[in-house]
Design a protein around this motif. Structure first.
Motif, PDB file in Angstrom:
ATOM      1  N   ILE A 128       0.837  -1.198   0.000  1.00  0.00           N
ATOM      2  CA  ILE A 128       0.000   0.000   0.000  1.00  0.00           C
ATOM      3  C   ILE A 128       0.872   1.248   0.000  1.00  0.00           C
ATOM      4  O   ILE A 128       2.001   1.231   0.496  1.00  0.00           O
ATOM      5  CB  ILE A 128      -0.986   0.046   1.197  1.00  0.00           C
ATOM      6  N   LEU A 129       0.354   2.312  -0.567  1.00  0.00           N
ATOM      7  CA  LEU A 129       1.041   3.593  -0.644  1.00  0.00           C
ATOM      8  C   LEU A 129       0.005   4.679  -0.367  1.00  0.00           C
ATOM      9  O   LEU A 129      -1.027   4.744  -1.022  1.00  0.00           O
ATOM     10  CB  LEU A 129       1.658   3.776  -2.035  1.00  0.00           C
ATOM     11  N   PHE A 130       0.270   5.533   0.615  1.00  0.00           N
ATOM     12  CA  PHE A 130      -0.704   6.566   0.969  1.00  0.00           C
ATOM     13  C   PHE A 130      -0.023   7.719   1.693  1.00  0.00           C
ATOM     14  O   PHE A 130       1.089   7.585   2.187  1.00  0.00           O
ATOM     15  CB  PHE A 130      -1.813   5.991   1.855  1.00  0.00           C
ATOM     16  N   TYR A 131      -0.708   8.848   1.722  1.00  0.00           N
ATOM     17  CA  TYR A 131      -0.276   9.975   2.541  1.00  0.00           C
ATOM     18  C   TYR A 131      -1.510  10.772   2.933  1.00  0.00           C
ATOM     19  O   TYR A 131      -2.554  10.680   2.290  1.00  0.00           O
ATOM     20  CB  TYR A 131       0.723  10.871   1.798  1.00  0.00           C
ATOM     21  N   ALA A 132      -1.389  11.538   3.999  1.00  0.00           N
ATOM     22  CA  ALA A 132      -2.492  12.389   4.431  1.00  0.00           C
ATOM     23  C   ALA A 132      -1.936  13.560   5.213  1.00  0.00           C
ATOM     24  O   ALA A 132      -1.115  13.383   6.117  1.00  0.00           O
ATOM     25  CB  ALA A 132      -3.481  11.606   5.292  1.00  0.00           C
ATOM     26  N   TYR A 133      -2.365  14.755   4.832  1.00  0.00           N
ATOM     27  CA  TYR A 133      -2.052  15.937   5.628  1.00  0.00           C
ATOM     28  C   TYR A 133      -3.155  16.097   6.663  1.00  0.00           C
ATOM     29  O   TYR A 133      -4.306  16.389   6.326  1.00  0.00           O
ATOM     30  CB  TYR A 133      -1.954  17.170   4.734  1.00  0.00           C
ATOM     31  N   LEU A 134      -2.804  15.905   7.916  1.00  0.00           N
ATOM     32  CA  LEU A 134      -3.760  16.014   9.011  1.00  0.00           C
ATOM     33  C   LEU A 134      -2.976  16.278  10.289  1.00  0.00           C
ATOM     34  O   LEU A 134      -1.807  15.904  10.391  1.00  0.00           O
ATOM     35  CB  LEU A 134      -4.610  14.751   9.147  1.00  0.00           C
ATOM     36  N   PRO A 135      -3.567  16.950  11.260  1.00  0.00           N
ATOM     37  CA  PRO A 135      -2.824  17.310  12.474  1.00  0.00           C
ATOM     38  C   PRO A 135      -2.511  16.093  13.345  1.00  0.00           C
ATOM     39  O   PRO A 135      -3.409  15.368  13.763  1.00  0.00           O
ATOM     40  CB  PRO A 135      -3.780  18.275  13.191  1.00  0.00           C
ATOM     41  N   ILE A 136      -1.216  15.871  13.622  1.00  0.00           N
ATOM     42  CA  ILE A 136      -0.778  14.815  14.527  1.00  0.00           C
ATOM     43  C   ILE A 136      -0.074  15.491  15.698  1.00  0.00           C
ATOM     44  O   ILE A 136       0.982  16.106  15.524  1.00  0.00           O
ATOM     45  CB  ILE A 136       0.165  13.827  13.814  1.00  0.00           C
ATOM     46  N   LEU A 149     -12.607   6.239   7.011  1.00  0.00           N
ATOM     47  CA  LEU A 149     -12.178   4.958   6.458  1.00  0.00           C
ATOM     48  C   LEU A 149     -12.201   3.846   7.502  1.00  0.00           C
ATOM     49  O   LEU A 149     -11.740   2.740   7.240  1.00  0.00           O
ATOM     50  CB  LEU A 149     -10.758   5.091   5.885  1.00  0.00           C
ATOM     51  N   SER A 150     -12.745   4.123   8.662  1.00  0.00           N
ATOM     52  CA  SER A 150     -12.764   3.160   9.754  1.00  0.00           C
ATOM     53  C   SER A 150     -13.969   2.232   9.654  1.00  0.00           C
ATOM     54  O   SER A 150     -15.098   2.680   9.396  1.00  0.00           O
ATOM     55  CB  SER A 150     -12.784   3.890  11.102  1.00  0.00           C
ATOM     56  N   ARG A 151     -13.756   0.936   9.869  1.00  0.00           N
ATOM     57  CA  ARG A 151     -14.870  -0.015   9.878  1.00  0.00           C
ATOM     58  C   ARG A 151     -15.821   0.285  11.030  1.00  0.00           C
ATOM     59  O   ARG A 151     -17.038   0.149  10.901  1.00  0.00           O
ATOM     60  CB  ARG A 151     -14.338  -1.446  10.023  1.00  0.00           C
ATOM     61  N   GLN A 152     -15.241   0.678  12.173  1.00  0.00           N
ATOM     62  CA  GLN A 152     -16.063   0.976  13.339  1.00  0.00           C
ATOM     63  C   GLN A 152     -16.982   2.171  13.056  1.00  0.00           C
ATOM     64  O   GLN A 152     -18.177   2.141  13.363  1.00  0.00           O
ATOM     65  CB  GLN A 152     -15.178   1.281  14.545  1.00  0.00           C
ATOM     66  N   ALA A 153     -16.422   3.207  12.429  1.00  0.00           N
ATOM     67  CA  ALA A 153     -17.240   4.369  12.095  1.00  0.00           C
ATOM     68  C   ALA A 153     -18.257   4.038  11.010  1.00  0.00           C
ATOM     69  O   ALA A 153     -19.328   4.641  10.942  1.00  0.00           O
ATOM     70  CB  ALA A 153     -16.342   5.515  11.633  1.00  0.00           C
ATOM     71  N   GLN A 154     -17.928   3.045  10.182  1.00  0.00           N
ATOM     72  CA  GLN A 154     -18.828   2.664   9.094  1.00  0.00           C
ATOM     73  C   GLN A 154     -20.166   2.171   9.617  1.00  0.00           C
ATOM     74  O   GLN A 154     -21.213   2.448   9.028  1.00  0.00           O
ATOM     75  CB  GLN A 154     -18.172   1.586   8.233  1.00  0.00           C
ATOM     76  N   LYS A 180     -14.413   0.841  -1.453  1.00  0.00           N
ATOM     77  CA  LYS A 180     -13.893   1.640  -2.562  1.00  0.00           C
ATOM     78  C   LYS A 180     -13.095   2.832  -2.043  1.00  0.00           C
ATOM     79  O   LYS A 180     -12.046   3.174  -2.588  1.00  0.00           O
ATOM     80  CB  LYS A 180     -15.018   2.126  -3.466  1.00  0.00           C
ATOM     81  N   ARG A 181     -13.586   3.491  -0.995  1.00  0.00           N
ATOM     82  CA  ARG A 181     -12.856   4.625  -0.440  1.00  0.00           C
ATOM     83  C   ARG A 181     -11.500   4.176   0.083  1.00  0.00           C
ATOM     84  O   ARG A 181     -10.494   4.860  -0.092  1.00  0.00           O
ATOM     85  CB  ARG A 181     -13.661   5.288   0.682  1.00  0.00           C
ATOM     86  N   ARG A 182     -11.472   3.017   0.716  1.00  0.00           N
ATOM     87  CA  ARG A 182     -10.192   2.484   1.201  1.00  0.00           C
ATOM     88  C   ARG A 182      -9.255   2.162   0.032  1.00  0.00           C
ATOM     89  O   ARG A 182      -8.052   2.439   0.099  1.00  0.00           O
ATOM     90  CB  ARG A 182     -10.425   1.215   2.028  1.00  0.00           C
ATOM     91  N   PHE A 183      -9.799   1.578  -1.017  1.00  0.00           N
ATOM     92  CA  PHE A 183      -8.988   1.235  -2.187  1.00  0.00           C
ATOM     93  C   PHE A 183      -8.393   2.504  -2.806  1.00  0.00           C
ATOM     94  O   PHE A 183      -7.208   2.546  -3.140  1.00  0.00           O
ATOM     95  CB  PHE A 183      -9.842   0.493  -3.214  1.00  0.00           C
ATOM     96  N   ASP A 184      -9.209   3.541  -2.945  1.00  0.00           N
ATOM     97  CA  ASP A 184      -8.743   4.782  -3.553  1.00  0.00           C
ATOM     98  C   ASP A 184      -7.674   5.457  -2.699  1.00  0.00           C
ATOM     99  O   ASP A 184      -6.760   6.090  -3.232  1.00  0.00           O
ATOM    100  CB  ASP A 184      -9.911   5.745  -3.767  1.00  0.00           C
ATOM    101  N   PHE A 185      -7.791   5.346  -1.378  1.00  0.00           N
ATOM    102  CA  PHE A 185      -6.858   6.040  -0.488  1.00  0.00           C
ATOM    103  C   PHE A 185      -5.544   5.276  -0.325  1.00  0.00           C
ATOM    104  O   PHE A 185      -4.457   5.846  -0.461  1.00  0.00           O
ATOM    105  CB  PHE A 185      -7.501   6.258   0.886  1.00  0.00           C
TER     106      PHE A 185
END
Length: 326
Positions: free
Chosen positions: A115-123, A182-187, A203-208
């Motif tokens: 998998i390859l991903f990135y996200a700009y979000l506050p950590i 993208l969380s199953r729990q939130a789903q 699909k959202r997980r696949f795209d991300f």
């Protein structure tokens, strides 16, 4: 005081202000704005409450400096934390070194996932998240590279398919990653409220995460987990997608980028800009795109400074390996 220290203090200040504006598990309210994701509220706070952010940043910075000054060498030696965390802040290889380009492996690639991903979000605490990742990589026998910063995460990793799925479940369940939805729990909550199907989440997980078939050895036997100033090294850690309200959120979907490409044909007020390095753009690029002669992304800032007249006042359609923006 350094720019990274100031950036960390500012992020912590906005995190505190953000928590004060939270009215539910996934809702934030401030002034006349109500939203369901943290980055939107971050941008509002930066634009509408810069005075509060500045005051809170000063408080955070003073607290950071005081905490640093009060930490004794004896305390650091006793718990060994500084030595243990050094691996997250040192280079994985020599400067200008690169990974091997050849791979010999007897694994069945059909059993694994990359998998390859990135996200700009506050950590708020990248070092703590790095420790968590080290534990996950050991538990799940994952390999790959992860960069963590106060501005987000950038990662490529591999392992058995079940292990990669478990990693995705763990990561997306963390509070800081909830806004990605993208969380199953939130789903389960979303399904109850809107009737969204499991296929939509898949699909959202696949795209991300962009999963592809491949064994864990594509990254060798070692994991690289680093805490850095920038998840994409532009050489400008003082910049932030959250602190500048002028930044446009998100990426363009392919169909919208295609429409804008057609709109830009024959027009002098549009620029199509390839922000990859020169050997990537030489393999393939969009027709009419400008291809800066840069070897690494950190050189892109100098290119922009040298070509302001070319870019100023124009609509810029930019693209790279990780996405399309404007």
């Amino acid at each position: 005081m350094t720019d990274p220290q100031l950036k960390t203090a500012k992020n912590r200040a906005q995190n505190d202000i953000l928590r004060q504006r939270q009215t539910g598990d996934r809702n934030w309210t401030c002034c006349d704005l109500t939203c369901d994701n943290a980055p939107t509220m971050f941008r509002h706070i930066a634009a509408a409450h810069s005075d509060i952010v500045q005051a809170q940043t000063s408080v955070q910075l003073a607290s950071m400096l005081q905490s640093k000054a009060s930490t004794s060498a004896q305390d650091r030696d006793r718990d060994g934390s500084q030595e243990q965390d050094a691996e997250f802040k040192t280079r994985r290889a020599e400067k200008y070194g690169s990974d091997p380009i050849n791979l010999t492996c007897q694994c069945d690639p059909a059993l694994g996932t990359v998998i390859l991903f990135y996200a700009y979000l506050p950590i708020s605490d990248p070092l703590a998240l790095a420790r968590v990742h080290k534990t996950w990589f050991q538990d799940l026998e994952l390999c790959g590279k992860v960069k963590l910063a106060t501005e987000g995460i950038n990662a490529t990793l591999s392992g058995l398919s079940a292990s990669v799925t478990e990693y995705i479940d763990r990561l997306t369940s963390l509070p800081e990653f909830e806004f990605l939805k993208l969380s199953r729990q939130a789903q389960h909550i979303t399904q109850q409220n809107s009737g969204e199907t499991d296929a939509a989440l898949k699909k959202r997980r696949f795209d991300f995460f962009k999963p592809t078939e491949g064994c864990r050895h594509v990254f060798g036997e070692e994991a690289s987990i680093k805490v850095v100033d920038e998840i994409c090294p532009l050489g400008a850690p003082e910049l932030s997608v959250y602190h500048d309200p002028k930044n446009k959120p998100g990426k363009l979907p392919p169909w919208e980028f295609h429409e804008k490409l057609k709109e830009s044909e024959g027009r002098d007020d549009f620029v199509v800009l390839d922000v990859r390095n020169y050997y990537e753009s030489s393999i393939g690029r969009f027709p009419g795109a400008i291809t800066p002669p840069i070897r690494k992304f950190s050189s892109f800032r100098d290119y922009v400074d040298r070509n302001k007249d070319l870019l100023s006042g124009k609509t810029i359609l930019s693209y790279c390996t990780g996405g399309i923006r404007w």
